[in-house]
Design a protein around this motif. Sequence first.
Motif, PDB file in Angstrom:
ATOM      1  N   LEU A 107       0.826  -1.200   0.000  1.00 20.98           N
ATOM      2  CA  LEU A 107       0.000   0.000   0.000  1.00 20.98           C
ATOM      3  C   LEU A 107       0.865   1.256   0.000  1.00 20.98           C
ATOM      4  CD1 LEU A 107      -2.943  -0.909   2.401  1.00 20.98           C
ATOM      5  CD2 LEU A 107      -3.075  -0.379  -0.023  1.00 20.98           C
ATOM      6  N   LEU A 108       1.994   1.207   0.702  1.00 15.44           N
ATOM      7  CA  LEU A 108       2.906   2.350   0.732  1.00 15.44           C
ATOM      8  C   LEU A 108       3.394   2.673  -0.680  1.00 15.44           C
ATOM      9  CD1 LEU A 108       4.543   4.377   2.481  1.00 15.44           C
ATOM     10  CD2 LEU A 108       6.358   2.643   2.578  1.00 15.44           C
ATOM     11  N   GLN A 109       3.764   1.616  -1.406  1.00 19.45           N
ATOM     12  CA  GLN A 109       4.273   1.825  -2.760  1.00 19.45           C
ATOM     13  C   GLN A 109       3.169   2.325  -3.693  1.00 19.45           C
ATOM     14  OE1 GLN A 109       7.412   1.771  -3.900  1.00 19.45           O
ATOM     15  NE2 GLN A 109       6.530   2.494  -5.830  1.00 19.45           N
ATOM     16  N   MET A 110       1.936   1.745  -3.550  1.00 16.41           N
ATOM     17  CA  MET A 110       0.845   2.152  -4.431  1.00 16.41           C
ATOM     18  C   MET A 110       0.458   3.609  -4.197  1.00 16.41           C
ATOM     19  SD  MET A 110      -3.111   0.989  -4.483  1.00 16.41           S
ATOM     20  CE  MET A 110      -3.368   2.209  -3.192  1.00 16.41           C
ATOM     21  N   CYS A 111       0.313   3.992  -2.911  1.00 15.60           N
ATOM     22  CA  CYS A 111      -0.061   5.375  -2.601  1.00 15.60           C
ATOM     23  C   CYS A 111       1.020   6.348  -3.063  1.00 15.60           C
ATOM     24  CB  CYS A 111      -0.302   5.528  -1.099  1.00 15.60           C
ATOM     25  SG  CYS A 111      -1.794   4.694  -0.515  1.00 15.60           S
ATOM     26  N   ARG A 112       2.264   5.954  -2.931  1.00 16.63           N
ATOM     27  CA  ARG A 112       3.364   6.828  -3.382  1.00 16.63           C
ATOM     28  C   ARG A 112       3.258   7.071  -4.885  1.00 16.63           C
ATOM     29  NH1 ARG A 112       9.639   6.412  -1.592  1.00 16.63           N
ATOM     30  NH2 ARG A 112      10.404   8.195  -2.799  1.00 16.63           N
ATOM     31  N   THR A 113       2.994   5.988  -5.619  1.00 20.55           N
ATOM     32  CA  THR A 113       2.873   6.112  -7.074  1.00 20.55           C
ATOM     33  C   THR A 113       1.703   7.017  -7.441  1.00 20.55           C
ATOM     34  OG1 THR A 113       3.779   3.876  -7.333  1.00 20.55           O
ATOM     35  CG2 THR A 113       2.599   4.817  -9.219  1.00 20.55           C
ATOM     36  N   MET A 114       0.540   6.823  -6.761  1.00 17.42           N
ATOM     37  CA  MET A 114      -0.629   7.669  -7.020  1.00 17.42           C
ATOM     38  C   MET A 114      -0.314   9.135  -6.795  1.00 17.42           C
ATOM     39  SD  MET A 114      -3.986   5.761  -5.440  1.00 17.42           S
ATOM     40  CE  MET A 114      -4.830   4.444  -6.311  1.00 17.42           C
ATOM     41  N   LEU A 115       0.303   9.429  -5.655  1.00 12.82           N
ATOM     42  CA  LEU A 115       0.601  10.820  -5.307  1.00 12.82           C
ATOM     43  C   LEU A 115       1.553  11.456  -6.321  1.00 12.82           C
ATOM     44  CD1 LEU A 115       0.984  10.406  -1.425  1.00 12.82           C
ATOM     45  CD2 LEU A 115      -0.832  11.668  -2.616  1.00 12.82           C
ATOM     46  N   GLU A 116       2.553  10.704  -6.731  1.00 12.52           N
ATOM     47  CA  GLU A 116       3.514  11.253  -7.687  1.00 12.52           C
ATOM     48  C   GLU A 116       2.837  11.502  -9.023  1.00 12.52           C
ATOM     49  OE1 GLU A 116       6.586   8.323  -7.526  1.00 12.52           O
ATOM     50  OE2 GLU A 116       7.630   9.306  -5.833  1.00 12.52           O
ATOM     51  N   ARG A 117       1.910  10.616  -9.422  1.00  9.75           N
ATOM     52  CA  ARG A 117       1.194  10.831 -10.675  1.00  9.75           C
ATOM     53  C   ARG A 117       0.298  12.062 -10.603  1.00  9.75           C
ATOM     54  NH1 ARG A 117      -0.540   5.419 -13.952  1.00  9.75           N
ATOM     55  NH2 ARG A 117       1.517   4.442 -13.955  1.00  9.75           N
ATOM     56  N   LEU A 118      -0.154  12.370  -9.393  1.00  8.02           N
ATOM     57  CA  LEU A 118      -0.989  13.560  -9.200  1.00  8.02           C
ATOM     58  C   LEU A 118      -0.155  14.833  -9.106  1.00  8.02           C
ATOM     59  CD1 LEU A 118      -3.595  12.158  -6.640  1.00  8.02           C
ATOM     60  CD2 LEU A 118      -4.014  12.752  -9.044  1.00  8.02           C
ATOM     61  N   GLY A 119       1.167  14.695  -9.096  1.00  4.59           N
ATOM     62  CA  GLY A 119       2.037  15.863  -9.103  1.00  4.59           C
ATOM     63  C   GLY A 119       2.533  16.277  -7.731  1.00  4.59           C
ATOM     64  N   TYR A 120       2.384  15.436  -6.743  1.00  3.71           N
ATOM     65  CA  TYR A 120       2.860  15.776  -5.410  1.00  3.71           C
ATOM     66  C   TYR A 120       4.260  15.225  -5.188  1.00  3.71           C
ATOM     67  CZ  TYR A 120      -1.988  16.998  -4.374  1.00  3.71           C
ATOM     68  OH  TYR A 120      -3.232  17.578  -4.391  1.00  3.71           O
ATOM     69  N   HIS A 121       5.030  15.960  -4.355  1.00  2.00           N
ATOM     70  CA  HIS A 121       6.302  15.434  -3.885  1.00  2.00           C
ATOM     71  C   HIS A 121       6.002  14.536  -2.686  1.00  2.00           C
ATOM     72  CE1 HIS A 121       8.403  18.163  -6.512  1.00  2.00           C
ATOM     73  NE2 HIS A 121       7.739  19.202  -5.992  1.00  2.00           N
ATOM     74  N   VAL A 122       6.629  13.378  -2.653  1.00  2.52           N
ATOM     75  CA  VAL A 122       6.282  12.382  -1.625  1.00  2.52           C
ATOM     76  C   VAL A 122       7.491  12.056  -0.771  1.00  2.52           C
ATOM     77  CG1 VAL A 122       5.356  10.078  -1.177  1.00  2.52           C
ATOM     78  CG2 VAL A 122       4.549  11.403  -3.161  1.00  2.52           C
ATOM     79  N   VAL A 123       7.268  12.133   0.560  1.00  2.00           N
ATOM     80  CA  VAL A 123       8.239  11.620   1.531  1.00  2.00           C
ATOM     81  C   VAL A 123       7.567  10.422   2.186  1.00  2.00           C
ATOM     82  CG1 VAL A 123       9.582  12.090   3.593  1.00  2.00           C
ATOM     83  CG2 VAL A 123       9.194  13.914   1.910  1.00  2.00           C
ATOM     84  N   ALA A 124       8.053   9.203   1.906  1.00  2.00           N
ATOM     85  CA  ALA A 124       7.374   7.974   2.358  1.00  2.00           C
ATOM     86  C   ALA A 124       8.047   7.402   3.585  1.00  2.00           C
ATOM     87  CB  ALA A 124       7.354   6.942   1.231  1.00  2.00           C
ATOM     88  N   ALA A 125       7.225   6.958   4.548  1.00  2.00           N
ATOM     89  CA  ALA A 125       7.732   6.350   5.785  1.00  2.00           C
ATOM     90  C   ALA A 125       6.944   5.073   6.064  1.00  2.00           C
ATOM     91  CB  ALA A 125       7.592   7.313   6.954  1.00  2.00           C
ATOM     92  N   PRO A 126       7.615   3.932   6.334  1.00  3.95           N
ATOM     93  CA  PRO A 126       6.918   2.656   6.583  1.00  3.95           C
ATOM     94  C   PRO A 126       6.441   2.501   8.025  1.00  3.95           C
ATOM     95  CG  PRO A 126       9.285   2.289   6.583  1.00  3.95           C
ATOM     96  CD  PRO A 126       9.088   3.750   6.270  1.00  3.95           C
TER      97      PRO A 126
END
Length: 730
Positions: free
Chosen positions: A621-640
């Motif tokens: 889910l972390l990877q999927m949400c990161r991909t979604m956010l980046e496609r929407l144009g957001y910068h993503v800082v991901a933490a598990p």
Amino acid sequence: QQVNEKLCTMTGYERQELLGRLSRMLYVDDADFQHVGEEKYRQIHLYGTGTVETRWRRKDGVVIDVLLSSTPFDSTDISRGVTFTALDITVRKETEKALADRERYFRALFENAGDAIFIENHQDRIIDANRRACELLGYAREELLQLHVPDIQAPGYRGILGTTIRNELTDSEGVPFETMDITKDGQLIPVEVTTVTLTDGDESLALSIVRDISERKKAEADRERLIQAIEQSKETIVITDPEGVIQYANPAFAAVSGYSIKEAIGRNSRILRSGKHDDAFYAELWHTVAGGKPWKGTIVNKKKDGTLYTEQATISPVFDNDGNVINHIAVKLDITDQIRAEQEKAALEKQMIQAQKLGAVGQLAGGVAHDFNNMLAVIMGYTEMCLQNKKVDNGVKDNLNIILQAAKKSSDIVRQLLAFARQQSIDPKIVDLNETVENMLKILHRLIGEDIDLSWKPGAAIWPIRMDPSQIDQILANLCANARDAIKDVGKITIETATATFDADYCAVHKGCEPGDFVVLTVTDNGSGMNEDLLDHVFEPFFTTKEVGRGTGLGLATVYGITKQNNGYISVYSEQDKGTSINVFLPRYSGDGDVEKAVLSSKHSESSGETVLLVEDAPELLQMCRTMLERLGYHVVAAPSPKEALNLSMTKGEDVQLLLTDLVMPEMNGRELAAKLTFTHPHLKVLFMSGYTANVIAHHGVLEEGVHFIQKPFTINDLAEKIRKTLEAK
């Protein structure tokens, strides 16, 4: 066994002729002998001694009158023997008949009498007393002869006997009256006194026969207590003759039956027949009691006004000395209220079991929602992103669309389960139920089809309610779909609104209902209806009477859950082949605020390049949400994990505009993480996400004001819209 010389002289028999023989030889006939035997033992039983007059036949054939006094050796055990004293009273009898014979003073009678006898002079001085008098009062004869009559009378009674002797003896001679004597040791004894005049030369005397009536008084008191107990008993007590004619009825009978005692006496107990029992029932009852056995059972009777009532009855026979049934006595208790209470209790227990069963299923539904939603989120998210890839050919896109639609349907099923479990997220508003229903009518017409007539009957002056409008839409859609499926060919569905107020008495017998004001939404159909067995299961998820593939069985479960989530109450009335009516009671909103109107607003989902701190403990889910956010144009800082998110915030915190965090995680939940981050970064906006239900972050499933939440699974468009709404919130 022993006789004295006097008996021999009186009967003319020698001692040897009497010893060892039955006393029957002295009696004139068997009837006399039997009567004397019964009477003397009756008196001994009642008074401890017995005195009875009879007739004996002497050896020479002469019949003489005899007074028999009977005294047991031991009053507590008569079998140890009885002393019989026989007095020839033939002369006394003759004297009494003549009334002029002054010889009344028979010493033998005086001494052996079973009652106390006193001789008093005109000055109330006791001049003689017999043995029984001494025994009764506890004095020696010499002591009694020193006393006056008032000395042996209890305080408050003194002077009564002397007054009688001096002033009233002429009119009351031989008439017994009651008074109270006092013994030497101060014990009070109720007595019955019969006084007659005697003459001794020129002096007038009085002979007083004093009978101890303690036992009689005790028996009278016992009888009076028994009468009072019967009269005051809450049980109905009725005595009838062998034919059932009422001879006695206590006040409870009048209170229960409505017949006055005067109305009931002399009438047959058939006046109470209710018609609820057949002739065989009554035949068995009367056969039992007429046969000398008690009958016990429950009987339904009818009051004077026609009202039926149920009694627990015991009807017993009453016998005479010969063993014949002479009466029937019925003791009955009205148990109508008790039966009603037991029925209500059983109904409440049934409702409670049903509520517990539904609650258990709801807990299960809420428990599985998290993991299921997480998996659906992954499926939907990656499928949607694949569909947006221009390199994927149309054939694959068709397959991906099928996958996406299946995932969305699965998500809808989970949402229905959560609605049943009262755990889905909601956004309540103050709404007018009539207006909300009217907005749904076009959709409902399309839902049920042209063959079914949809009738809308809005109630006047409907109170406002506070509820998520989408939930009202869910209720209407599910109820109308169920009604449609219950109708074969053509039929009618009616939607109505009204108001209702429940008090504590109503709620006491309707489990789940709370006192207060409610707005009522009713959906009625004239379809196939349901029997009682089906009604017990209608709100259970996945329970359905439809064919396989024609329904999930979540329709009414969803309605039930939504109603309970909004503190409402739901009832179902249905008859086989006649239709069904479902009433949804929603609490009246009495607070401040205007009814909100539905307003369409444009969506602002475009990214402005903001930085999002994403926290999710599930790697996929972390990877999927990161991909979604980046496609929407957001910068993503991901933490598990929350711990890693706190570490990243120390270096990236000032650049982060939004925290998107899972709610339930190990080490620290999302809400605690948000509190820590917003404390150090007050500008930070927070959006929670979870596969669990919304009540984890809100009370009873209702989101708190200002808290933003997105339920897994979600599409990329849903996420985009939710992020913009959160970032733009003030």
